[in-house]
Design a protein around this motif. Structure first.
Motif, PDB file in Angstrom:
ATOM      1  N   ALA A   1     -36.739 -10.981  -3.479  1.00  0.00           N
ATOM      2  CA  ALA A   1     -36.003 -11.274  -2.249  1.00  0.00           C
ATOM      3  C   ALA A   1     -35.729 -10.034  -1.413  1.00  0.00           C
ATOM      4  O   ALA A   1     -35.581 -10.127  -0.190  1.00  0.00           O
ATOM      5  N   ILE A   2     -35.669  -8.865  -2.049  1.00  0.00           N
ATOM      6  CA  ILE A   2     -35.237  -7.651  -1.357  1.00  0.00           C
ATOM      7  C   ILE A   2     -36.341  -6.627  -1.156  1.00  0.00           C
ATOM      8  O   ILE A   2     -36.212  -5.715  -0.333  1.00  0.00           O
ATOM      9  N   THR A   3     -37.451  -6.725  -1.894  1.00  0.00           N
ATOM     10  CA  THR A   3     -38.498  -5.715  -1.776  1.00  0.00           C
ATOM     11  C   THR A   3     -39.596  -6.152  -0.819  1.00  0.00           C
ATOM     12  O   THR A   3     -39.856  -7.336  -0.631  1.00  0.00           O
ATOM     13  N   GLU A   4     -40.225  -5.168  -0.228  1.00  0.00           N
ATOM     14  CA  GLU A   4     -41.403  -5.403   0.578  1.00  0.00           C
ATOM     15  C   GLU A   4     -42.569  -5.773  -0.327  1.00  0.00           C
ATOM     16  O   GLU A   4     -42.454  -5.786  -1.544  1.00  0.00           O
ATOM     17  N   LYS A   5     -43.707  -6.049   0.291  1.00  0.00           N
ATOM     18  CA  LYS A   5     -44.888  -6.418  -0.493  1.00  0.00           C
ATOM     19  C   LYS A   5     -45.255  -5.284  -1.453  1.00  0.00           C
ATOM     20  O   LYS A   5     -44.927  -4.117  -1.212  1.00  0.00           O
ATOM     21  N   PRO A   6     -45.920  -5.606  -2.564  1.00  0.00           N
ATOM     22  CA  PRO A   6     -46.300  -4.566  -3.536  1.00  0.00           C
ATOM     23  C   PRO A   6     -47.114  -3.450  -2.892  1.00  0.00           C
ATOM     24  O   PRO A   6     -47.829  -3.652  -1.902  1.00  0.00           O
ATOM     25  N   LEU A   7     -46.978  -2.267  -3.454  1.00  0.00           N
ATOM     26  CA  LEU A   7     -47.724  -1.118  -2.946  1.00  0.00           C
ATOM     27  C   LEU A   7     -49.213  -1.322  -3.181  1.00  0.00           C
ATOM     28  O   LEU A   7     -49.628  -1.851  -4.211  1.00  0.00           O
ATOM     29  N   GLY A   8     -50.027  -0.882  -2.214  1.00  0.00           N
ATOM     30  CA  GLY A   8     -51.471  -1.044  -2.325  1.00  0.00           C
ATOM     31  C   GLY A   8     -52.189   0.282  -2.235  1.00  0.00           C
ATOM     32  O   GLY A   8     -51.725   1.224  -1.581  1.00  0.00           O
TER      33      GLY A   8
ATOM     34  N   HIS B   1     -34.771 -14.815   0.892  1.00  0.00           N
ATOM     35  CA  HIS B   1     -34.814 -13.421   1.301  1.00  0.00           C
ATOM     36  C   HIS B   1     -33.394 -12.860   1.317  1.00  0.00           C
ATOM     37  O   HIS B   1     -32.461 -13.526   1.782  1.00  0.00           O
ATOM     38  N   TYR B   2     -33.274 -11.642   0.812  1.00  0.00           N
ATOM     39  CA  TYR B   2     -31.993 -10.935   0.863  1.00  0.00           C
ATOM     40  C   TYR B   2     -31.676 -10.560   2.313  1.00  0.00           C
ATOM     41  O   TYR B   2     -32.505  -9.991   3.035  1.00  0.00           O
ATOM     42  N   GLY B   3     -30.470 -10.901   2.745  1.00  0.00           N
ATOM     43  CA  GLY B   3     -30.007 -10.504   4.072  1.00  0.00           C
ATOM     44  C   GLY B   3     -28.501 -10.507   4.093  1.00  0.00           C
ATOM     45  O   GLY B   3     -27.845 -11.252   3.348  1.00  0.00           O
ATOM     46  N   THR B   4     -27.912  -9.675   4.947  1.00  0.00           N
ATOM     47  CA  THR B   4     -26.465  -9.455   4.916  1.00  0.00           C
ATOM     48  C   THR B   4     -25.735  -9.751   6.218  1.00  0.00           C
ATOM     49  O   THR B   4     -24.513  -9.797   6.224  1.00  0.00           O
ATOM     50  N   ASP B   5     -26.464  -9.940   7.333  1.00  0.00           N
ATOM     51  CA  ASP B   5     -25.827  -9.987   8.657  1.00  0.00           C
ATOM     52  C   ASP B   5     -25.107  -8.667   8.924  1.00  0.00           C
ATOM     53  O   ASP B   5     -24.032  -8.634   9.535  1.00  0.00           O
ATOM     54  N   PHE B   6     -25.710  -7.569   8.488  1.00  0.00           N
ATOM     55  CA  PHE B   6     -25.099  -6.240   8.597  1.00  0.00           C
ATOM     56  C   PHE B   6     -24.747  -5.936  10.053  1.00  0.00           C
ATOM     57  O   PHE B   6     -25.524  -6.168  10.961  1.00  0.00           O
ATOM     58  N   GLY B   7     -23.574  -5.389  10.233  1.00  0.00           N
ATOM     59  CA  GLY B   7     -22.966  -5.232  11.554  1.00  0.00           C
ATOM     60  C   GLY B   7     -21.814  -6.195  11.713  1.00  0.00           C
ATOM     61  O   GLY B   7     -20.949  -6.029  12.563  1.00  0.00           O
TER      62      GLY B   7
END
Length: 294
Positions: A256-263, A221-227
């Motif tokens: 890794a960066i997108t939510e689940k596909p649109l439904g 999963h994409y993550g940055t520890d933003f902050g």
């Protein structure tokens, strides 16, 4: 009906799986295409109201929160200069660990965050860690661990932790453990925190671990520890570059960066980028939000 013309590629909403929302301006994240952020540890008086507000405030991204860390008395992050009061619940035996998890359940945490940072202080023992995981599992809540220091990844996996908040960087993991992790564990990347694009020993170790984890089929999963660090709001192109360096194909980066596909008929988050991210994933750094919960 309002119409918006977007010259680019439409994507399901983008997610940063590791932020600390109280240290950033989450409104600016939403404007820059990140429709969901996962807050992995903050003081409850700040983060729960912010997460609740995000459910109905159109200016905020969805904020899914873990609440406070669980740690042992005097453990990380209680001694850190940046840590506000209440950032962690300190537990020292299975009973207090179970009680701490139960106290968080009413807030519907997205995960329970446990600190296993032996380089910054003491850590919970094995029986207490087992109680955290077992109690959380009883409520269907996964446990995410900050693992730092020799042997902490192995301890977390043995106990049933199934999300690592960072790619392990303090030791190069052996292939047997990497293969076991790849079979049932998600790693949140956060590679760019190690030097912000400059070569460092920690970055090199993390890249090697993530490359092998991905090659064994592990979920990233994409993550940055933003902050943490000098990042502008939005998608961190440095993190995207690190994922590429770790061997992820552009389509893997999108997963890794997108939510689940649109439904059909479902509420939708939609982001847009000015180009084809399957050809050049760096265009994710120029994303905008088209729709939140539409």
């Amino acid at each position: 009906m309002d119409r918006t013309h977007v010259d680019g590629v439409m994507l399901p909403g983008l997610t940063d799986h590791h932020v600390h929302a109280a240290l950033i301006e989450p409104e600016r994240m939403l404007a820059a295409g990140v429709t969901t952020v996962v807050d992995l540890g903050w003081a409850p008086d700040d983060i729960w109201p912010l997460a609740d507000r995000s459910r109905h405030d159109p200016k905020l991204p969805h904020i899914r929160a873990a609440g406070p860390f669980l740690t042992t008395p005097g453990g990380y992050p209680t001694r850190q200069e940046w840590a506000p009061p209440g950032i962690a619940l300190e537990v020292d035996d299975p009973a207090s660990a179970a009680q701490a998890v139960e106290s968080l359940v009413a807030h519907h945490p997205v995960t329970i965050k446990v600190a296993l940072n032996s380089e910054a202080g003491p850590v919970v023992d094995d029986v207490t860690l087992d109680a955290i995981v077992r109690t959380a599992a009883g409520h269907g809540i996964p446990v995410t661990a900050h693992t730092q220091g020799p042997g902490q990844v192995h301890r977390a996996h043995r106990a049933g932790v199934r999300v690592l908040a960072h790619t392990p960087w303090t030791e190069e993991l052996d292939d047997k453990l990497i293969a076991e992790l790849a079979s049932d564990t998600t790693i949140i990347s956060t590679i760019d925190i190690h030097g912000w694009g400059e070569p460092t020993r920690d970055r090199t170790v993390a890249l090697r671990n993530l490359h092998r984890f991905h090659s064994f089929g592990g979920v990233v999963h994409y993550g940055t520890d933003f902050g943490n660090g000098p990042l502008p709001p939005g998608v961190d192109v440095g993190e995207i570059s690190a994922l590429t360096e770790a061997g992820l194909h552009p389509t893997d980066i999108l997963r890794a960066i997108t939510e689940k596909p649109l439904g059909m008929g479902a509420a939708a988050d939609v982001s847009a980028v000015p180009g084809d991210p399957t050809a050049n994933p760096a265009v994710l750094g120029r994303a905008i939000t088209v729709l939140k919960a539409g």
